[in-house]
Scaffold this motif. Structure first.
Motif, mmCIF file in Angstrom:
data_model
loop_
_atom_site.group_PDB
_atom_site.id
_atom_site.type_symbol
_atom_site.label_atom_id
_atom_site.label_comp_id
_atom_site.label_asym_id
_atom_site.label_seq_id
_atom_site.Cartn_x
_atom_site.Cartn_y
_atom_site.Cartn_z
ATOM 1 N N GLN A 83 0.832 -1.205 0.000
ATOM 2 C CA GLN A 83 0.000 0.000 0.000
ATOM 3 C C GLN A 83 0.868 1.257 0.000
ATOM 4 N N ASN A 84 1.918 1.277 0.843
ATOM 5 C CA ASN A 84 2.788 2.453 0.919
ATOM 6 C C ASN A 84 3.424 2.751 -0.432
ATOM 7 N N VAL A 85 3.918 1.719 -1.101
ATOM 8 C CA VAL A 85 4.567 1.935 -2.396
ATOM 9 C C VAL A 85 3.554 2.409 -3.432
ATOM 10 N N GLU A 86 2.376 1.782 -3.444
ATOM 11 C CA GLU A 86 1.347 2.208 -4.400
ATOM 12 C C GLU A 86 0.950 3.661 -4.147
ATOM 13 N N ASP A 87 0.825 4.043 -2.860
ATOM 14 C CA ASP A 87 0.482 5.435 -2.547
ATOM 15 C C ASP A 87 1.562 6.384 -3.045
ATOM 16 N N SER A 88 2.815 6.009 -2.829
ATOM 17 C CA SER A 88 3.914 6.880 -3.266
ATOM 18 C C SER A 88 3.976 6.975 -4.777
ATOM 19 N N LEU A 89 3.782 5.841 -5.457
ATOM 20 C CA LEU A 89 3.783 5.873 -6.927
ATOM 21 C C LEU A 89 2.636 6.742 -7.454
ATOM 22 N N SER A 90 1.473 6.611 -6.824
ATOM 23 C CA SER A 90 0.335 7.436 -7.234
ATOM 24 C C SER A 90 0.643 8.916 -7.028
ATOM 25 N N SER A 91 1.211 9.248 -5.878
ATOM 26 C CA SER A 91 1.532 10.646 -5.593
ATOM 27 C C SER A 91 2.553 11.193 -6.578
ATOM 28 N N VAL A 92 3.622 10.435 -6.809
ATOM 29 C CA VAL A 92 4.654 10.893 -7.742
ATOM 30 C C VAL A 92 4.093 11.040 -9.146
ATOM 31 N N ASN A 93 3.276 10.076 -9.547
ATOM 32 C CA ASN A 93 2.713 10.101 -10.899
ATOM 33 C C ASN A 93 1.869 11.352 -11.119
ATOM 34 N N HIS A 94 0.959 11.626 -10.199
ATOM 35 C CA HIS A 94 0.055 12.771 -10.386
ATOM 36 C C HIS A 94 0.774 14.097 -10.163
ATOM 37 N N LEU A 95 1.735 14.134 -9.263
ATOM 38 C CA LEU A 95 2.478 15.376 -9.058
ATOM 39 C C LEU A 95 3.354 15.711 -10.259
#
Length: 533
Positions: A414-426
């Protein structure tokens, strides 16, 4: 079945019979006892289940961020242990390296790791005999007329000396593997502590980086807000002058005042954020906040490094919390064997020998020697179900640790998916704000041209300049958030640490252990020392 190494204590080894002395029955008994102990040790097995990593559902790839990172991601790549150098900031590098040496949370975790290693040594020592020696001298006096209390004799009055030199040895045979399972459990906890130490180092480094980038974000914002404050002050003045001339309403003056006060309030909030980030960094690097200062850098440029993401399965080796949870479960699994071994008898070999005489000069002579030798077999007959309950407790503890391990793995995904999502959208948001900034630069240039041509007022130019400054602030804030998100992604990927590296380091240390030394104290992993620079 596990074979234990044979250890024959000194008193059980054969020795030459002194000239003129026949082989005594005690010597033959000693030799037979040593042979029996050797046979029992060779046949010994460790009770309880051998540990196997609990099964968890591991996805083939990460879900979020696939549209930008999967094409160039290297599944076998891993982050360097000095990953913070990717941000190309010498000040940040110096702060993180200082934190790795001076942070007190890291010092506490390192001490906890050394405690865990010592516990391994304490448990391992139980596999070997305990040998002790004693040398004593006593002088006692008996009054005249004292009796022995029996009908046949009396105590001779006077002064008597007694000299005693003795040595004893005892050895509890680990027939059922209880001690070995205890060592296995302690070793698992030591490895979990090692992973926690690595996690503490990673957490402190990531905290320094995130606070540092937030501080630099405040530096940029403060400069932009000060420029906005200056422009809003000029617009307020111009509006007040227009009001005096009857060319502006009182509402316009009030609105201009509100715009100025909002910027002033935002500026104070930004100062608070910067000062608190500076205080936090001071504590992280082990310094009092009062004596710690970071110079402002209003033109700071945020760097967005390329981060090797790898595969989800690698998190099981690279996430310190996953490794710690898995090692804790391994420790609990070994304690099941310890609890089961309590149902079987314990065998202890013991021997005592020495010399006793009333004069020290004649103490060490053959007629004054004494010795005892014999095994001891102990078995608990009734305990009210305590041993059964202990086995149930050990198995329940293991089940609890397995559940915690699986939950830790899911949380890691979950942590990695959240970080990937954040980086992707940012990343996409940064591109949008960059486009907005470019258009506002064109609009500001157009406003200046119109002002020069007399087609626009100075207030129109200042208003457009405010819009341009706001676009610059939005872009800078998004870049700062993106940089902080990449740090969070590195932390969630496990940083530059790998459990396999720890195992290889431990194996290397064991293979180079000098004869007679203990390998566990040399089992210092990559987490126990600062990362290489």
């Amino acid at each position: 079945m596990k074979i234990v190494s044979l250890f024959v204590p000194p008193f059980a080894r054969s020795a030459k019979t002194p000239p003129g002395l026949p082989h005594s029955p005690s010597r033959r008994l000693l030799q037979h006892g040593a042979a029996l102990a050797a046979a029992l040790c060779l046949a010994a097995c460790a009770l309880g289940p051998d540990f196997r990593r609990p099964e968890v559902q591991v996805p083939d790839s990460f879900k979020e961020g696939a549209d930008w990172q999967r094409a160039q991601a290297n599944p076998q790549a891993s982050l360097a242990s000095d990953w913070w150098r990717m941000y190309q900031d010498d000040k940040l590098t110096a702060l993180i390296e200082q934190s790795q040496k001076a942070n007190q949370s890291i010092a506490a975790a390192e001490a906890a790791y050394r405690v865990a290693l010592a516990i391994v040594q304490v448990n391992r020592a139980q596999l070997f005999p305990v040998i002790s020696a004693d040398l004593s001298a006593t002088r006692s006096g008996t009054p005249s007329g004292a009796t022995s209390g029996s009908a046949t004799g009396s105590i001779t009055p006077g002064v008597a000396n007694n000299f005693l030199a003795s040595a004893s040895a005892s050895w509890e045979l680990d027939l059922w593997g209880a001690i070995r399972r205890q060592v296995e459990s302690a070793r698992g906890l030591a490895q979990a502590s090692d992973a926690q130490l690595a996690g503490q180092r990673l957490s402190i480094a990531a905290s320094v980086a995130i606070d540092y980038f937030e501080l630099r974000q405040a530096d940029v914002d403060i400069q932009l807000l000060e420029q906005q404050q200056d422009i809003d002050s000029r617009i307020l003045y111009m509006t007040q002058e227009a009001y005096r001339q009857g060319m502006a309403s009182n509402d316009q003056v009030l609105a201009a005042q509100d715009n100025l006060e909002v910027v002033i309030a935002d500026l104070q909030t930004t100062h608070i954020v910067r000062e608190q980030d500076e205080h936090a960094i001071a504590v992280l690097v082990g310094e009092p906040p009062a004596s710690f200062t970071i110079a402002r850098d209003p033109s700071y440029a945020f760097v967005q490094p390329d981060i090797p993401v790898g595969l989800p399965s690698q998190l099981l080796e690279r996430r310190y919390d996953v490794v710690a949870a898995e090692r804790t479960a391994a420790s609990a699994n070994a304690l099941i064997g310890v609890a089961e071994a309590a149902f079987f008898p314990t065998v202890t070999l013991s021997a005592t020998g020495g010399f006793q005489h009333n004069t020290f000069a004649n103490l060490f002579s053959l007629p004054n020697r004494f010795w005892t030798l014999g095994p001891d077999l102990a078995q608990t007959i009734f305990d009210g179900g305590a041993r059964t309950a202990a086995v149930r407790e050990a198995r329940a503890t293991y089940d609890e640790d397995v559940a915690n391990y699986r939950n830790t793995v899911l949380t890691a995904f979950q942590n990695v998916e959240d970080s990937l999502s954040s980086v992707n959208h940012l990343r996409q948001q940064t591109q949008s704000f960059a486009d907005i900034l470019k258009r506002n630069q064109q609009l500001f240039a157009s406003s200046n041209a119109q002002f020069d041509a007399g087609a626009a007022s100075q207030q129109d130019v200042l208003t457009q300049q405010l819009t341009l400054l706001l676009a610059e602030q939005n872009l800078s804030d998004t870049q700062a958030l993106l940089t902080q998100s990449t740090v969070a992604l590195i932390r969630n990927l496990g940083g530059g640490w790998d459990f396999k590296d720890m195992q290889n380091a431990a194996a290397s240390a064991t293979s180079h252990t000098p004869a007679g030394s203990t390998s566990d104290q040399q089992q210092t992993s990559t987490a126990s020392t600062p990362p290489p620079h």
